[in-house]
Design a protein around this motif. Structure first.
Motif, PDB file in Angstrom:
ATOM      1  N   THR A 367      41.682  -7.642 -28.815  1.00  0.00           N
ATOM      2  CA  THR A 367      40.368  -8.010 -28.302  1.00  0.00           C
ATOM      3  C   THR A 367      40.450  -9.463 -27.878  1.00  0.00           C
ATOM      4  OG1 THR A 367      39.551  -6.017 -29.529  1.00  0.00           O
ATOM      5  CG2 THR A 367      38.051  -7.784 -28.626  1.00  0.00           C
ATOM      6  N   THR A 368      40.669 -10.301 -29.047  1.00  0.00           N
ATOM      7  CA  THR A 368      40.718 -11.915 -28.668  1.00  0.00           C
ATOM      8  C   THR A 368      41.479 -12.357 -27.673  1.00  0.00           C
ATOM      9  OG1 THR A 368      40.231 -12.222 -31.061  1.00  0.00           O
ATOM     10  CG2 THR A 368      40.865 -13.962 -29.803  1.00  0.00           C
ATOM     11  N   PHE A 369      42.809 -11.602 -27.168  1.00  0.00           N
ATOM     12  CA  PHE A 369      43.843 -11.944 -26.361  1.00  0.00           C
ATOM     13  C   PHE A 369      43.049 -11.483 -24.964  1.00  0.00           C
ATOM     14  CE2 PHE A 369      47.062 -10.683 -23.154  1.00  0.00           C
ATOM     15  CZ  PHE A 369      47.719 -11.961 -23.196  1.00  0.00           C
ATOM     16  N   ALA A 370      42.316 -10.209 -24.909  1.00  0.00           N
ATOM     17  CA  ALA A 370      41.817  -9.924 -23.821  1.00  0.00           C
ATOM     18  C   ALA A 370      40.665 -10.704 -23.262  1.00  0.00           C
ATOM     19  CB  ALA A 370      41.656  -8.390 -23.708  1.00  0.00           C
ATOM     20  N   VAL A 371      39.663 -11.187 -24.130  1.00  0.00           N
ATOM     21  CA  VAL A 371      38.788 -11.752 -23.913  1.00  0.00           C
ATOM     22  C   VAL A 371      39.179 -13.521 -23.225  1.00  0.00           C
ATOM     23  CG1 VAL A 371      36.346 -13.235 -25.002  1.00  0.00           C
ATOM     24  CG2 VAL A 371      37.058 -10.876 -25.606  1.00  0.00           C
ATOM     25  N   ARG A 372      40.065 -14.040 -24.060  1.00  0.00           N
ATOM     26  CA  ARG A 372      40.433 -15.427 -23.861  1.00  0.00           C
ATOM     27  C   ARG A 372      41.427 -15.378 -22.606  1.00  0.00           C
ATOM     28  NH1 ARG A 372      40.760 -18.140 -29.812  1.00  0.00           N
ATOM     29  NH2 ARG A 372      38.577 -17.637 -30.419  1.00  0.00           N
ATOM     30  N   LYS A 373      42.275 -14.476 -22.429  1.00  0.00           N
ATOM     31  CA  LYS A 373      43.162 -14.380 -21.353  1.00  0.00           C
ATOM     32  C   LYS A 373      42.983 -13.178 -20.347  1.00  0.00           C
ATOM     33  CE  LYS A 373      45.389 -17.930 -23.001  1.00  0.00           C
ATOM     34  NZ  LYS A 373      45.598 -19.394 -22.341  1.00  0.00           N
ATOM     35  N   ARG A 387      48.095   4.532  -6.467  1.00  0.00           N
ATOM     36  CA  ARG A 387      48.201   6.122  -7.051  1.00  0.00           C
ATOM     37  C   ARG A 387      47.286   6.153  -8.075  1.00  0.00           C
ATOM     38  NH1 ARG A 387      54.094   4.984  -9.042  1.00  0.00           N
ATOM     39  NH2 ARG A 387      53.271   2.916  -9.525  1.00  0.00           N
ATOM     40  N   SER A 388      46.442   5.114  -8.475  1.00  0.00           N
ATOM     41  CA  SER A 388      45.374   4.919  -9.559  1.00  0.00           C
ATOM     42  C   SER A 388      44.120   5.436  -9.339  1.00  0.00           C
ATOM     43  CB  SER A 388      45.307   3.796 -10.151  1.00  0.00           C
ATOM     44  OG  SER A 388      44.449   3.605 -11.194  1.00  0.00           O
ATOM     45  N   SER A 389      43.374   6.334  -9.692  1.00  0.00           N
ATOM     46  CA  SER A 389      41.966   6.688  -9.483  1.00  0.00           C
ATOM     47  C   SER A 389      41.015   5.750 -10.258  1.00  0.00           C
ATOM     48  CB  SER A 389      41.910   8.019  -9.853  1.00  0.00           C
ATOM     49  OG  SER A 389      41.803   8.210 -11.337  1.00  0.00           O
ATOM     50  N   ILE A 390      41.370   4.570 -10.742  1.00  0.00           N
ATOM     51  CA  ILE A 390      40.505   3.893 -11.820  1.00  0.00           C
ATOM     52  C   ILE A 390      39.947   2.668 -10.636  1.00  0.00           C
ATOM     53  CG2 ILE A 390      40.543   1.902 -13.215  1.00  0.00           C
ATOM     54  CD1 ILE A 390      43.036   3.219 -14.860  1.00  0.00           C
ATOM     55  N   THR A 391      38.782   2.572 -10.743  1.00  0.00           N
ATOM     56  CA  THR A 391      37.989   2.008  -9.666  1.00  0.00           C
ATOM     57  C   THR A 391      37.250   0.808 -10.201  1.00  0.00           C
ATOM     58  OG1 THR A 391      35.888   3.266 -10.284  1.00  0.00           O
ATOM     59  CG2 THR A 391      37.302   4.055  -8.462  1.00  0.00           C
ATOM     60  N   SER A 392      37.241   0.501 -11.731  1.00  0.00           N
ATOM     61  CA  SER A 392      36.973  -0.779 -12.387  1.00  0.00           C
ATOM     62  C   SER A 392      37.328  -1.116 -13.540  1.00  0.00           C
ATOM     63  CB  SER A 392      35.337  -0.616 -12.818  1.00  0.00           C
ATOM     64  OG  SER A 392      35.174   0.439 -13.496  1.00  0.00           O
ATOM     65  N   VAL A 393      37.613  -2.349 -14.117  1.00  0.00           N
ATOM     66  CA  VAL A 393      38.167  -2.705 -15.309  1.00  0.00           C
ATOM     67  C   VAL A 393      37.127  -3.603 -15.722  1.00  0.00           C
ATOM     68  CG1 VAL A 393      39.863  -4.055 -16.274  1.00  0.00           C
ATOM     69  CG2 VAL A 393      40.631  -2.701 -14.441  1.00  0.00           C
ATOM     70  N   THR A 394      36.761  -3.171 -17.108  1.00  0.00           N
ATOM     71  CA  THR A 394      35.653  -4.002 -17.969  1.00  0.00           C
ATOM     72  C   THR A 394      36.297  -4.768 -18.846  1.00  0.00           C
ATOM     73  OG1 THR A 394      34.244  -2.030 -17.658  1.00  0.00           O
ATOM     74  CG2 THR A 394      33.786  -3.937 -19.451  1.00  0.00           C
ATOM     75  N   VAL A 395      36.257  -6.182 -18.538  1.00  0.00           N
ATOM     76  CA  VAL A 395      36.736  -7.236 -19.545  1.00  0.00           C
ATOM     77  C   VAL A 395      35.934  -7.213 -21.003  1.00  0.00           C
ATOM     78  CG1 VAL A 395      37.316  -9.662 -20.071  1.00  0.00           C
ATOM     79  CG2 VAL A 395      37.431  -8.648 -17.847  1.00  0.00           C
ATOM     80  N   PRO A 396      36.680  -6.935 -22.157  1.00  0.00           N
ATOM     81  CA  PRO A 396      35.682  -6.616 -23.380  1.00  0.00           C
ATOM     82  C   PRO A 396      35.291  -7.997 -23.774  1.00  0.00           C
ATOM     83  CG  PRO A 396      38.199  -7.077 -23.884  1.00  0.00           C
ATOM     84  CD  PRO A 396      37.934  -6.542 -22.271  1.00  0.00           C
ATOM     85  N   THR A 397      34.040  -7.845 -24.278  1.00  0.00           N
ATOM     86  CA  THR A 397      33.394  -9.009 -25.058  1.00  0.00           C
ATOM     87  C   THR A 397      33.727  -9.276 -26.179  1.00  0.00           C
ATOM     88  OG1 THR A 397      31.665  -7.569 -25.568  1.00  0.00           O
ATOM     89  CG2 THR A 397      31.337  -9.142 -23.420  1.00  0.00           C
ATOM     90  N   MET A 398      33.668 -10.423 -26.952  1.00  0.00           N
ATOM     91  CA  MET A 398      33.911 -10.730 -28.461  1.00  0.00           C
ATOM     92  C   MET A 398      32.891 -10.279 -29.325  1.00  0.00           C
ATOM     93  SD  MET A 398      36.672 -11.830 -29.486  1.00  0.00           S
ATOM     94  CE  MET A 398      37.164 -11.410 -31.394  1.00  0.00           C
ATOM     95  N   THR A 399      33.497  -9.394 -30.238  1.00  0.00           N
ATOM     96  CA  THR A 399      32.471  -9.180 -31.358  1.00  0.00           C
ATOM     97  C   THR A 399      32.842  -9.758 -32.576  1.00  0.00           C
ATOM     98  OG1 THR A 399      33.850  -7.000 -31.766  1.00  0.00           O
ATOM     99  CG2 THR A 399      31.996  -6.674 -30.222  1.00  0.00           C
TER     100      THR A 399
END
Length: 453
Positions: A367-373, A387-399
């Motif tokens: 989670t820390t890596f995803a938030v900071r980088k 080929r992907s059906s994914i339409t959005s990526v949500t960057v996690p917030t630090m908890t």
């Protein structure tokens, strides 16, 4: 104003009045159906004298922390400890099956097997209490499905005592897994009945069996340093190396590589879900890693014990190897049971649970890596993959790190530690061996049920 106009207005008013009355009756009917179906909403509107009045509705309260599914293996294990101690002290033996050659019914020629109905009732009531307390879906049908699970487990244990099959190392774990596969793929290929589906509580079975593994600390003290090395030094290093390796060499998306490595290296589907949640990814991203892990599990369960025996490994050595190499906790116990020996199961359980605990700090780190980088992690997002059906990526917030650590911490590990402390401090030395063997027998029943389900 003409009489025709007055008559028209009177009809409109009368129709409007009927509409209001109809709405009131309809509203009451809806409200009654909602109360019957236990639909909880913040408020509803009551129509009275052409006025709308908002009335509060009592919301469903959140369950207490001790009544969550992750805690129930601990409570069942502690109750088992309270029951097993006096039984052993007063000379009662755990049910045991005799070896047989031609007649399987001779396997029951042991006076202790009169306790099998009691074992069945204890498993049924303990698990049913847990499911009913957390209001699990269709929990009232659990006894029906559990009879099938327990019956197949019983047959597995009887088959494992056949002389030729036992010499071939075909233990009850293999038979239970085989019966489970036949049930899911042959008997019910499309969909399980509700009564059987509610009895598929694999995680609850295996977690409870681990809490009931009363470990003698003096026997496992020499293994502690090695277990720490395998679980907390070796595993994180391999996790980082192979996540980067899969991304750079095989061109797997970094998020998928992290999930795949965590699934196969740490604790199976639990690791997959935890890591996907840490990166704020959808559940669908875990399906392929879990499928790959499940596909490799069966040959590993069968193959590793054969390799360990060919290398003349001791029970402690084989158990440590299984605990650090096999993905899910249930598969670890199955592999250890095929190799044989209580020490094998105990050693593998200690190493695996030390590894399971790693998922908590690892989730915080990811989670820390995803938030900071975020750019490094998501720069090759599947958004750019046609080929992907994914339409959005949500960057996690630090908890809060402490909250996340506690949320990811497997609670049955805490129950395992507490039960071991109780066993080593409260049970007299004269009863310790018998108490450990009795508890191991009950724990094996839970684990065999997990393999069937």
């Amino acid at each position: 104003m003409t009489e025709k106009t007055k008559e028209t207005e009177f009809e409109q008013e009368e129709a409007g009045s009927r509409e209001v009355e109809g709405e009131e009756v309809e509203e009451v009917g809806i409200r009654e159906r909602e109360e019957e179906e236990i639909i909880h909403i913040s408020s509803y509107v009551k129509v009275e004298d052409n006025k709308e009045i908002s009335l509060p509705v009592k919301k469903k309260s959140k369950p207490y922390w001790f009544n969550k599914d992750e805690w129930w293996p601990c409570w069942i294990g502690f109750v088992g400890f309270i029951i097993i101690g006096p039984l052993v002290h007063y000379g009662y033996d755990a049910p045991a099956f005799q070896a047989w050659d031609d007649n399987p019914f001779t396997s029951f020629n042991d006076s202790s097997n009169y306790g099998l109905p009691i074992v069945f009732l204890f498993l049924l009531l303990s698990l049913w209490t847990a499911l009913s307390s957390i209001k699990f879906v269709d929990y009232k049908l659990f006894p029906i499905g559990f009879c099938l699970v327990f019956g197949l487990s019983l047959i597995s244990k009887v088959l494992a005592r056949q002389v030729q099959l036992k010499n071939a190392s075909l233990g009850d774990s293999i038979w239970a897994i085989l019966f489970g596969m036949i049930t899911s793929n042959v008997i019910f290929p499309s969909e399980f009945p509700k009564s059987i589906k509610v009895a598929q509580q694999t995680e609850l079975y295996i977690a409870t069996s681990l809490v009931l593994l009363f470990i003698d600390i003096t026997e496992l003290a020499p293994l502690a340093s090695k277990a720490f090395l395998v679980a907390w030094i070796d595993t994180p290093i391999l996790f980082i190396i192979f996540s980067y390796f899969g991304h750079k060499i095989f061109h797997i998306h970094l998020c998928d590589s992290i999930i795949l490595v965590g699934t196969t290296l740490i604790c199976g589907s639990s690791a997959a879900m935890a890591l996907a949640s840490a990166m704020s990814l959808k559940k669908q991203r875990t399906e392929i890693p879990i499928a790959i892990s499940s596909l490799l599990t069966i040959p590993i369960i069968i193959g590793l014990p054969l390799i360990a025996k060919s290398l003349n490994m001791s029970e402690h050595e084989a158990g440590a190897w299984f605990g650090g190499s096999v993905d899910s906790t249930g598969a670890v116990i199955a592999t250890a049971n095929i190799f044989g020996g209580q020490h094998t199961v105990s050693s593998s359980a200690v190493v695996k649970m030390a590894q399971n605990v790693l998922i908590a700090p690892l989730s915080v780190a990811v989670t820390t890596f995803a938030v900071r980088k975020p750019l490094f992690l998501y720069r090759q997002s599947l958004l750019n993959d046609p080929r992907s059906s994914i339409t959005s990526v949500t960057v996690p917030t630090m908890t809060d790190n402490t909250s996340l650590l506690w949320a990811r911490f497997p609670k049955f590990v805490l129950g395992f530690i507490i039960s071991a402390i109780f066993f080593n401090t409260l049970v007299p030395d004269t009863d310790r061996t018998n108490c450990k063997n009795f508890a191991f027998t009950i724990a094996e029943w839970y684990s065999t049920c997990s393999f069937v389900s």
